[in-house]
Structures are given as structure tokens and as C-alpha cells.
Scaffold this motif. Structure first.
Motif, short mmCIF file in Angstrom:
data_model
loop_
_atom_site.label_atom_id
_atom_site.label_comp_id
_atom_site.label_asym_id
_atom_site.label_seq_id
_atom_site.Cartn_x
_atom_site.Cartn_y
_atom_site.Cartn_z
N GLU A 97 101.04 -66.20 -78.20
CA GLU A 97 100.44 -67.14 -79.14
C GLU A 97 100.04 -66.42 -80.42
N VAL A 98 99.93 -67.20 -81.50
CA VAL A 98 99.55 -66.68 -82.82
C VAL A 98 98.37 -67.50 -83.32
N SER A 99 97.39 -66.83 -83.94
CA SER A 99 96.23 -67.54 -84.48
C SER A 99 96.63 -68.39 -85.68
N GLU A 100 95.70 -69.24 -86.12
CA GLU A 100 95.96 -70.10 -87.27
C GLU A 100 96.15 -69.24 -88.53
N ILE A 101 97.11 -69.66 -89.36
CA ILE A 101 97.39 -68.96 -90.62
C ILE A 101 96.84 -69.81 -91.75
N SER A 102 95.83 -69.29 -92.44
CA SER A 102 95.12 -70.05 -93.49
C SER A 102 95.73 -69.73 -94.86
N LEU A 103 96.17 -70.79 -95.57
CA LEU A 103 96.76 -70.64 -96.90
C LEU A 103 96.24 -71.74 -97.82
N PRO A 104 96.15 -71.49 -99.14
CA PRO A 104 95.69 -72.54 -100.07
C PRO A 104 96.73 -73.64 -100.21
N ASP A 123 97.32 -75.21 -103.17
CA ASP A 123 97.92 -75.10 -104.50
C ASP A 123 97.92 -73.64 -104.94
N THR A 124 98.93 -73.29 -105.72
CA THR A 124 99.01 -71.92 -106.25
C THR A 124 99.94 -71.93 -107.46
N TYR A 125 100.13 -70.75 -108.08
CA TYR A 125 100.98 -70.61 -109.25
C TYR A 125 102.15 -69.69 -108.96
N ILE A 126 103.23 -69.88 -109.72
CA ILE A 126 104.41 -69.03 -109.57
C ILE A 126 104.02 -67.57 -109.82
N GLY A 127 104.48 -66.69 -108.95
CA GLY A 127 104.23 -65.27 -109.11
C GLY A 127 102.87 -64.80 -108.68
N ASN A 128 102.02 -65.72 -108.23
CA ASN A 128 100.67 -65.35 -107.82
C ASN A 128 100.67 -64.92 -106.35
N PRO A 129 100.43 -63.64 -106.02
CA PRO A 129 100.45 -63.19 -104.61
C PRO A 129 99.33 -63.86 -103.80
N ILE A 130 99.69 -64.28 -102.60
CA ILE A 130 98.72 -64.94 -101.71
C ILE A 130 98.61 -64.08 -100.45
N TYR A 131 97.44 -63.57 -100.21
CA TYR A 131 97.18 -62.72 -99.05
C TYR A 131 96.85 -63.59 -97.83
N THR A 132 97.40 -63.23 -96.68
CA THR A 132 97.04 -63.90 -95.44
C THR A 132 97.10 -62.90 -94.28
N GLY A 133 96.27 -63.14 -93.28
CA GLY A 133 96.24 -62.29 -92.08
C GLY A 133 96.11 -63.16 -90.85
N PHE A 134 96.60 -62.66 -89.71
CA PHE A 134 96.56 -63.42 -88.47
C PHE A 134 96.65 -62.46 -87.29
#
Length: 339
Positions: A175-182, A184-195
Motif C-alpha cells: 500500500e501507498v499513503s495519500e499523495i497530497s498535491l495542490p 492549481d499551479t503554474y507552468i514550470g513551477n516545481p511541486i514537492y510531494t512525499g509519501f
């Protein structure tokens, strides 16, 4: 030859006589036939022994799941062509098990022994039993020994044993924990996530890896983790970079192999609304000295501004002060002249 014939030579006389009372010569000839049997009339050890074997067997389901019941059906065959076997007592045993749960297979509603009254020569008898598989059984084929005690129709006792194999499957639980992401975002804007990834099953899983697919660049785009023993927890983090405007969709695919070599996938899908960076229409992009927010503002009339009224008020106050000072000095001089 009778089944209970004694071992040794048996004299046989062959006699030829004329038929219908006709005259003729009577001829007779004696011969001897040797019967290979023991003194009691039974078969000599190793000779013509009635054998009991497992002709076929099956389990339902074919691949037994750990922690569940299954039905075992066996068909026994009396291989002898003339002798019946009777009073058949059978039992089964499994040496493999676990310290926590004991033997891997346990009878449900019965014991591990069974009884069959008789089996005729070259005939079969069927026996079935419901068994329970311990929850922590490992994924492999377990060897089951079936032991027999029986007699032939002369009362001679025999023992034998047969071996069968029953495959057991221990289900994997990755199993994998929930992956939280925004959203809305902008082109080229890095989005960090961990799980986190968990092996919640009772068996080891192999060659665990992940890859990222979709409308995003990923850093890293894939990763390999190796084998996960039971109870292992692994934390992982990555960056997702949107590359096109609109509704961006993607998938993080986790892949692993179970003990049977079958490949499984766990897929986490995600989506985000990706926007472009907007600049004001009159933003002087070509002027490197101009900063956002400092574009030209429309000019207002000075006579309509608040500063005009402030200055007028200050002038009036100054005039009043000057008049008061002048009048005061003039009165003072007049008093001096009176003396």
C-alpha cells in the motif's frame, strides 16, 4: 488358482475317454503345477501383494489461499486384479508449519484420519475433507503424507504411504499513503510531494519500483527499491514540474513481484489545473529597469488635488499671524510715545 491356495506343487490329472459309450482306449496323464504362495495360503512376500495407491487428488480452489478453508478430494485405487482390500484406515500429516499457528493444514469438523470399509479389485473409493490453512503460511507447495493401514480378503495386514503436494498462496499487501498535491499551479513551477510505501502482508515482495507518467516532468522520473520484507516502511519524495497549460493529469505507478513471480501494480492518479504566468498589458517587458507594479498612472489636475487646499490654508494662516504681529508691535510703540 484360488487366492487361498497353499504354496507348493498341485497334481493335475488329464484323462481322455471315448464318448457315447463307444469302445476305445482310455488315456490319462498326470502333471504337477507349482503354486507360488506362503504356507498360510497368502501371497509370498513381495509377490502379488494388493496395493493401495492415490489414483488422483484435487483441491478447491486449486491454489489454496492462506487463512482460508479449502476442500481436498482424493481417489484411492486397489491395484490388485483379484483381491479385495478391507478395513482401510488412512491419515495425513504435514511436517511444515509455524511457531505461532502450528501445522499448516487443520481439518475442519473432523480429524486427520479416515476409514473406508472395502475396495474391490481394480476399483476405487473417494474421500474428501475440508481443511483450514494457517494465516501465516508462506507461498509454496507443501508436502502432505497419506498413510494407510488395510487388510486383504484373507486377513493379511499391510501398510503403505503416498505423498501429495498442495500449493499455498500468501496474498501480498502493498500500500501507498495519500499523495497530497495542490489543485492549481503554474507552468514550470516545481511541486514537492512525499509519501510512504508499506508492505502490510505476511510475505516478502520483490523488485519494488516506481515510475511517473503524464503531463509533468518528474525528478526523479523512476526509482528502484529492491525487496520489501514483511512490515517494511519506505519514505520517498519527488518533484513534479508542469509542462503545459490546462488540466494536467499524471500517474505514479508502483510495481512489484509476489512469491509466485506474478507482477502487480498499484497506481496513484493525480490532476492539477496548470496556468500560465500572466503579465499586465502595458507592462514594459523590454525595459529592464522597470519593475512590476510601477507602470504609469493617469495624471490628476493640481487644482483638484488635496495639496492645493493644504497650501491655501497654510498661506491664510501665515497672513493672519503676520497681521497679528504687526498690530501688536504698533500698539507697543504708541504706548512708549505717551510717556
Amino acid at each position: 488358482v484360488r487366492p487361498d491356495a497353499a504354496r507348493g506343487g498341485v497334481p493335475i490329472t488329464i484323462k481322455v475317454e471315448p464318448v457315447d459309450g463307444l469302445d476305445g482306449t482310455v488315456i490319462s496323464q498326470a502333471i504337477s503345477l507349482f503354486v507360488d504362495a506362503d504356507e498360510s495360503g497368502g501371497a509370498e512376500p513381495g509377490k502379488s501383494v494388493p496395493k493401495l495407491i492415490i489414483q488422483s487428488y484435487s483441491s478447491d480452489p486449486t491454489l489454496v489461499n492462506a487463512g482460508e478453508n479449502f476442500n481436498l478430494t482424493m481417489r484411492f485405487l486397489n491395484t490388485h486384479s483379484v483381491r479385495e482390500i478391507r478395513n482401510i484406515k488412512g491419515s495425513f500429516s504435514v511436517t511444515a508449519g509455524s511457531n505461532e499457528s502450528g501445522n499448516v493444514f487443520t481439518p475442519v469438523g473432523s480429524s486427520n484420519t479416515f476409514y473406508i470399509e472395502k475396495i474391490s479389485p481394480r476399483n476405487t473409493a473417494e474421500w474428501n475433507v475440508t481443511l483450514y490453512t494457517i494465516p501465516d503460511a508462506k507461498s509454496k507447495t507443501y508436502t502432505v503424507t497419506i498413510s494407510f493401514e488395510y487388510e486383504d480378503d484373507l486377513g493379511n495386514s499391510y501398510t503403505s504411504s503416498e505423498i501429495i503436494g498442495i500449493p499455498v498462496y500468501q496474498p501480498s499487501r502493498f500500500e501507498v499513503s495519500e499523495i497530497s498535491l495542490p489543485s492549481d499551479t503554474y507552468i514550470g513551477n516545481p511541486i514537492y510531494t512525499g509519501f510512504e510505501m508499506y508492505n502490510l502482508g505476511k510475505t516478502e515482495i520483490y523488485n519494488v519500483k516506481l515510475r511517473v507518467e503524464g503531463d509533468f516532468e518528474a525528478q526523479p522520473k523512476s526509482s528502484y527499491f529492491g525487496n520489501f520484507e514483511s512490515g517494511r516502511v519506505e519514505y520517498f519524495e519527488l518533484n513534479l514540474i508542469p509542462i503545459m497549460p490546462g488540466l494536467g493529469t499524471g500517474r505514479i505507478i508502483f510495481e512489484y513481484e509476489d512469491a509466485s513471480g506474478d507482477i502487480h501494480e498499484v497506481v496513484k492518479e493525480f490532476s492539477m489545473n496548470v496556468m500560465e504566468m500572466d503579465f499586465p498589458v502595458d507592462f514594459p517587458i523590454d525595459d529592464p529597469g522597470m519593475k512590476p507594479g510601477f507602470e504609469d498612472q493617469p495624471q490628476k489636475s493640481f487644482f483638484k488635488s488635496v495639496w492645493f487646499y493644504v497650501i491655501i490654508g497654510a498661506v491664510v494662516v501665515a497672513v493672519v499671524v503676520v497681521i497679528i504681529i504687526v498690530v501688536s508691535r504698533k500698539r507697543k510703540k504708541n504706548k512708549e510715545f505717551d510717556f
